[in-house]
Design a protein around this motif. Structure first.
Motif, PDB file in Angstrom:
ATOM      1  N   THR A  90       1.104  -1.125   0.205  1.00  0.00           N
ATOM      2  CA  THR A  90      -0.300  -0.020   0.051  1.00  0.00           C
ATOM      3  C   THR A  90       1.148   1.006  -0.164  1.00  0.00           C
ATOM      4  N   LEU A  91       1.983   1.505   0.686  1.00  0.00           N
ATOM      5  CA  LEU A  91       2.242   2.199   1.017  1.00  0.00           C
ATOM      6  C   LEU A  91       3.814   2.783  -0.285  1.00  0.00           C
ATOM      7  N   HIS A  92       3.746   1.553  -1.224  1.00  0.00           N
ATOM      8  CA  HIS A  92       5.538   1.425  -2.242  1.00  0.00           C
ATOM      9  C   HIS A  92       3.390   1.839  -3.268  1.00  0.00           C
ATOM     10  N   ALA A  93       2.639   1.831  -3.761  1.00  0.00           N
ATOM     11  CA  ALA A  93       1.475   1.995  -4.321  1.00  0.00           C
ATOM     12  C   ALA A  93       1.249   3.154  -4.628  1.00  0.00           C
ATOM     13  N   SER A  94       0.793   3.913  -3.448  1.00  0.00           N
ATOM     14  CA  SER A  94       0.506   5.087  -2.786  1.00  0.00           C
ATOM     15  C   SER A  94       1.422   6.335  -3.310  1.00  0.00           C
ATOM     16  N   ALA A  95       2.648   5.584  -3.165  1.00  0.00           N
ATOM     17  CA  ALA A  95       3.972   6.853  -3.804  1.00  0.00           C
ATOM     18  C   ALA A  95       3.832   7.022  -4.758  1.00  0.00           C
ATOM     19  N   PHE A  96       3.677   5.627  -5.397  1.00  0.00           N
ATOM     20  CA  PHE A  96       3.707   5.656  -7.193  1.00  0.00           C
ATOM     21  C   PHE A  96       2.739   6.690  -7.841  1.00  0.00           C
ATOM     22  N   LEU A  97       1.494   5.703  -7.036  1.00  0.00           N
ATOM     23  CA  LEU A  97       0.165   6.324  -8.288  1.00  0.00           C
ATOM     24  C   LEU A  97      -0.202   7.774  -7.870  1.00  0.00           C
ATOM     25  N   GLY A  98       0.520   8.291  -7.038  1.00  0.00           N
ATOM     26  CA  GLY A  98       0.541   9.830  -6.392  1.00  0.00           C
ATOM     27  C   GLY A  98       1.406  10.383  -7.264  1.00  0.00           C
ATOM     28  N   GLU A  99       2.644   9.653  -7.543  1.00  0.00           N
ATOM     29  CA  GLU A  99       2.962  10.562  -8.490  1.00  0.00           C
ATOM     30  C   GLU A  99       2.810  10.569 -10.077  1.00  0.00           C
ATOM     31  N   ILE A 100       1.873   9.345 -10.247  1.00  0.00           N
ATOM     32  CA  ILE A 100       1.298   9.229 -11.684  1.00  0.00           C
ATOM     33  C   ILE A 100       0.402  10.095 -12.184  1.00  0.00           C
ATOM     34  N   TRP A 101      -0.470  10.268 -11.091  1.00  0.00           N
ATOM     35  CA  TRP A 101      -2.364  11.413 -10.564  1.00  0.00           C
ATOM     36  C   TRP A 101      -1.976  13.031 -10.598  1.00  0.00           C
ATOM     37  N   ARG A 102      -0.301  13.085 -10.800  1.00  0.00           N
ATOM     38  CA  ARG A 102       0.028  14.315 -10.182  1.00  0.00           C
ATOM     39  C   ARG A 102       0.537  15.181 -11.294  1.00  0.00           C
ATOM     40  N   GLY A 103       1.437  14.235 -11.973  1.00  0.00           N
ATOM     41  CA  GLY A 103       1.006  14.399 -13.558  1.00  0.00           C
ATOM     42  C   GLY A 103       0.238  14.808 -14.423  1.00  0.00           C
ATOM     43  N   SER A 104      -1.017  13.905 -14.081  1.00  0.00           N
ATOM     44  CA  SER A 104      -1.765  13.417 -14.443  1.00  0.00           C
ATOM     45  C   SER A 104      -2.960  15.018 -14.589  1.00  0.00           C
ATOM     46  N   ILE A 105      -2.697  15.554 -13.284  1.00  0.00           N
ATOM     47  CA  ILE A 105      -3.718  16.891 -12.782  1.00  0.00           C
ATOM     48  C   ILE A 105      -2.887  18.070 -13.257  1.00  0.00           C
TER      49      ILE A 105
END
Length: 213
Positions: A90-105
């Protein structure tokens, strides 16, 4: 390989899928919060979440699982293998998905954000109705690609004794002494899960690229 041994592999496959789902769903929830914090314009939030992302992107997943399981035990918080790997993924996924979605926003056209502000939409309405629907669409290929990597990464959970597909394969191989056969089957099972997802992600990417022209 007899039926009971193949069934044991399928049980491992079940736990691989379950662990991937837990890590992805919980990581998506926390990752969305991280993405919103990274784009909030509030400097302490942006710096804190940037550091969080850098920590998890800059260290191996194997080490992260090791720290969660053994590190927490050193401070008196002894967790079983299942809970430890669920937290780690969960911690690992939250960091990577957070960065993916930051770029998308940030990829959403600025004109639409400015138009939403001109209509006096508040932050919540602006995000919910204008920005996030477009950002999620933009992020889908990268998000699916990360899900594929997460599924394959579950093989690292064996470090803390969690029996997923790869560890189940090791156990069966040690029993029947046919590693090529066993891990051929294990590889085929991983392929059957990951290949359709990869195809779907590639198709979405082509569709988005065509729509942008």
């Amino acid at each position: 390989m007899n039926g009971s041994e193949f069934l044991f592999l399928l049980v491992g496959l079940k736990w691989t899928i379950f662990l991937s789902a837990i890590g992805f769903v919980c990581g998506s929830i926390s990752g969305l919060g991280i993405a919103l914090a990274r784009t909030s314009g509030i400097r302490p939030l942006e710096r804190g979440t940037a550091g969080y992302i850098a920590l998890f992107q800059g260290t191996p997943l194997l080490m992260q699982l090791f720290v969660v399981y053994y590190g927490l035990a050193l401070v008196g918080l002894k967790l079983d293998a299942w809970l430890s790997v669920a937290i780690g993924f969960t911690l690992h996924a939250s960091a990577f998905l957070g960065e993916i979605w930051r770029g998308s926003i940030e990829a959403v056209p600025k004109g639409q954000i400015e138009a939403a502000k001109a209509l006096s939409l508040g932050y919540v309405s602006r995000m919910r109705d204008v920005i996030l629907p477009q950002a999620i669409k933009i992020s889908l290929p990268a998000t699916i690609g990360f899900l594929v990597q997460l599924i394959k990464g579950t093989s690292l959970a064996a470090i803390v004794g969690f029996t997923e597909l790869a560890r189940a394969g090791t156990i069966v191989s040690n029993q029947i002494f046919k590693p090529l056969l066993v891990f051929g089957v294990v590889g085929a099972l991983y392929f059957l899960i990951c290949w359709p997802l990869s195809l779907y992600g590639a198709r979405l990417e082509r569709r988005l690229a065509a729509a942008s022209h």
